[in-house]
Design an enzyme around this catalytic site. Structure first.
Site, PDB file in Angstrom:
ATOM      1  N   LYS A  29      24.426  33.130  45.913  1.00  0.00           N
ATOM      2  CA  LYS A  29      24.408  31.693  45.943  1.00  0.00           C
ATOM      3  C   LYS A  29      24.534  31.267  47.143  1.00  0.00           C
ATOM      4  O   LYS A  29      23.827  30.448  47.627  1.00  0.00           O
ATOM      5  CB  LYS A  29      25.332  30.984  44.694  1.00  0.00           C
ATOM      6  CG  LYS A  29      25.111  31.552  43.333  1.00  0.00           C
ATOM      7  CD  LYS A  29      25.950  30.764  42.530  1.00  0.00           C
ATOM      8  CE  LYS A  29      27.370  30.770  42.685  1.00  0.00           C
ATOM      9  NZ  LYS A  29      28.096  32.076  42.155  1.00  0.00           N
ATOM     10  N   ARG A  77      30.146  24.721  36.381  1.00  0.00           N
ATOM     11  CA  ARG A  77      30.584  26.115  35.978  1.00  0.00           C
ATOM     12  C   ARG A  77      31.075  25.947  34.310  1.00  0.00           C
ATOM     13  O   ARG A  77      31.433  26.962  33.861  1.00  0.00           O
ATOM     14  CB  ARG A  77      31.873  26.331  36.728  1.00  0.00           C
ATOM     15  CG  ARG A  77      31.593  27.441  37.646  1.00  0.00           C
ATOM     16  CD  ARG A  77      33.131  27.926  38.490  1.00  0.00           C
ATOM     17  NE  ARG A  77      33.199  28.925  39.194  1.00  0.00           N
ATOM     18  CZ  ARG A  77      32.655  29.212  40.252  1.00  0.00           C
ATOM     19  NH1 ARG A  77      32.024  28.356  41.155  1.00  0.00           N
ATOM     20  NH2 ARG A  77      32.964  30.324  41.123  1.00  0.00           N
ATOM     21  N   ARG A 118      31.778  42.831  51.207  1.00  0.00           N
ATOM     22  CA  ARG A 118      32.154  41.221  51.818  1.00  0.00           C
ATOM     23  C   ARG A 118      33.544  41.354  52.302  1.00  0.00           C
ATOM     24  O   ARG A 118      33.679  41.092  53.638  1.00  0.00           O
ATOM     25  CB  ARG A 118      31.747  40.324  50.774  1.00  0.00           C
ATOM     26  CG  ARG A 118      32.248  39.056  51.397  1.00  0.00           C
ATOM     27  CD  ARG A 118      31.494  37.779  50.486  1.00  0.00           C
ATOM     28  NE  ARG A 118      32.388  37.633  49.356  1.00  0.00           N
ATOM     29  CZ  ARG A 118      32.090  36.651  48.446  1.00  0.00           C
ATOM     30  NH1 ARG A 118      30.957  36.017  48.320  1.00  0.00           N
ATOM     31  NH2 ARG A 118      32.938  36.126  47.300  1.00  0.00           N
ATOM     32  N   ARG A 152      38.914  36.147  51.453  1.00  0.00           N
ATOM     33  CA  ARG A 152      39.629  35.075  50.544  1.00  0.00           C
ATOM     34  C   ARG A 152      40.538  35.924  49.480  1.00  0.00           C
ATOM     35  O   ARG A 152      40.487  37.029  49.431  1.00  0.00           O
ATOM     36  CB  ARG A 152      38.229  34.837  49.770  1.00  0.00           C
ATOM     37  CG  ARG A 152      37.265  33.690  50.345  1.00  0.00           C
ATOM     38  CD  ARG A 152      36.076  33.687  49.591  1.00  0.00           C
ATOM     39  NE  ARG A 152      36.310  33.307  48.057  1.00  0.00           N
ATOM     40  CZ  ARG A 152      35.166  32.996  47.230  1.00  0.00           C
ATOM     41  NH1 ARG A 152      34.018  32.786  47.786  1.00  0.00           N
ATOM     42  NH2 ARG A 152      35.481  32.932  46.062  1.00  0.00           N
ATOM     43  N   ARG A 163      37.398  36.666  37.456  1.00  0.00           N
ATOM     44  CA  ARG A 163      36.101  35.660  38.007  1.00  0.00           C
ATOM     45  C   ARG A 163      35.053  36.133  37.323  1.00  0.00           C
ATOM     46  O   ARG A 163      34.396  35.275  36.709  1.00  0.00           O
ATOM     47  CB  ARG A 163      35.867  35.553  39.501  1.00  0.00           C
ATOM     48  CG  ARG A 163      37.145  34.931  40.221  1.00  0.00           C
ATOM     49  CD  ARG A 163      37.141  35.254  41.690  1.00  0.00           C
ATOM     50  NE  ARG A 163      35.960  35.040  42.374  1.00  0.00           N
ATOM     51  CZ  ARG A 163      35.635  35.588  43.605  1.00  0.00           C
ATOM     52  NH1 ARG A 163      36.323  36.248  44.365  1.00  0.00           N
ATOM     53  NH2 ARG A 163      34.212  35.312  44.239  1.00  0.00           N
TER      54      ARG A 163
END
Ligand code: ADP
Length: 200
Positions: A13, A88, A127, A139, A150
């Site tokens: 996204k 969400r 990532r 993160r 998540r």
């Protein structure tokens, strides 16, 4: 052009939002980015959100709805925006519909990026590896445990948002497994189709 990008964490996204932002000259409104900024600032919202985010759970609907409501009012969003990471929950989707109605605005398209679960975990690991190699900060919620949570949160609370838009005939599913260019092309096709539909 007012777009919503849906999809699980790691679906791409963020990548697609940045591209669309440049292509259309409209801002990307990411509740994840806004919340991370609040955490960094140590604001009251940030203090409340930090633990929830690190646990891979959702920050309260009330907080994120307020963030988006304020953000949509800003001048740079007058000609449109890309919502990334919002809504969400179904409650957030309903609040968004209500909010847009009040402002006499409507969404042009809702795009869902579909990616297999195994690939998402791979992308998250990549990532992290790339960020470390470049000396960037990773993160706090990009670790196996939080990521797993998540994904579970996504299936429980965010998957119903796709159904919400599907029932309203607004959902476009896009295969998010291809290259960035291929995914971009599919998104653009949907966007163009919708622009044509709304102007004709
Ligand atoms: P990703 O796209 O990788 O899933 P985001 O950067 O969008 O992650 O969001 C990171 C975290 O911020 C989420 O796991 C959640 O805790 C919080 N968050 C972001 N957007 C929302 C939202 N709309 N509602 C509730 N919590 C949110």
């Amino acid at each position: 052009m007012r777009l919503v990008l849906l999809g699980p964490p790691g679906a791409g996204k963020g990548t697609q939002s940045s591209r669309l932002m440049k292509a259309f000259g409209i801002p990307q409104l990411s509740t994840g980015d806004m919340l991370r900024a609040a955490v960094k600032d140590g604001s009251p919202i940030g203090r409340e959100a930090q633990a929830v985010m690190n646990a891979g759970k959702l920050v309260s609907d009330e907080i994120v709805i307020k963030l988006i409501d304020d953000r949509i009012e800003r001048d740079d969003a007058a000609n449109g925006f890309i919502l990334d990471g919002f809504p969400r929950t179904v409650a957030q989707a309903e609040a968004l519909s209500h909010l847009l109605e009040q402002k006499s605005m409507r969404l042009d398209a809702v795009i869902e990026l579909k990616v297999e679960q195994g690939r998402l975990v791979e992308r998250m690991r990549q990532r992290v590896t790339e960020a470390k190699a470049r000396g960037e900060t990773v993160r706090d919620d990009d670790n196996a445990e939080a990521f797993e949570k998540r994904l579970a949160t996504y299936h429980e609370q965010t998957a119903p948002v796709s159904e919400y838009y599907d029932r309203r005939g607004q959902l476009h599913a896009v295969d998010g497994m291809g290259s960035i260019e291929q995914v971009s092309k599919s998104i653009d096709e949907h966007v163009k189709h919708n622009q044509a539909a709304s102007s004709g």
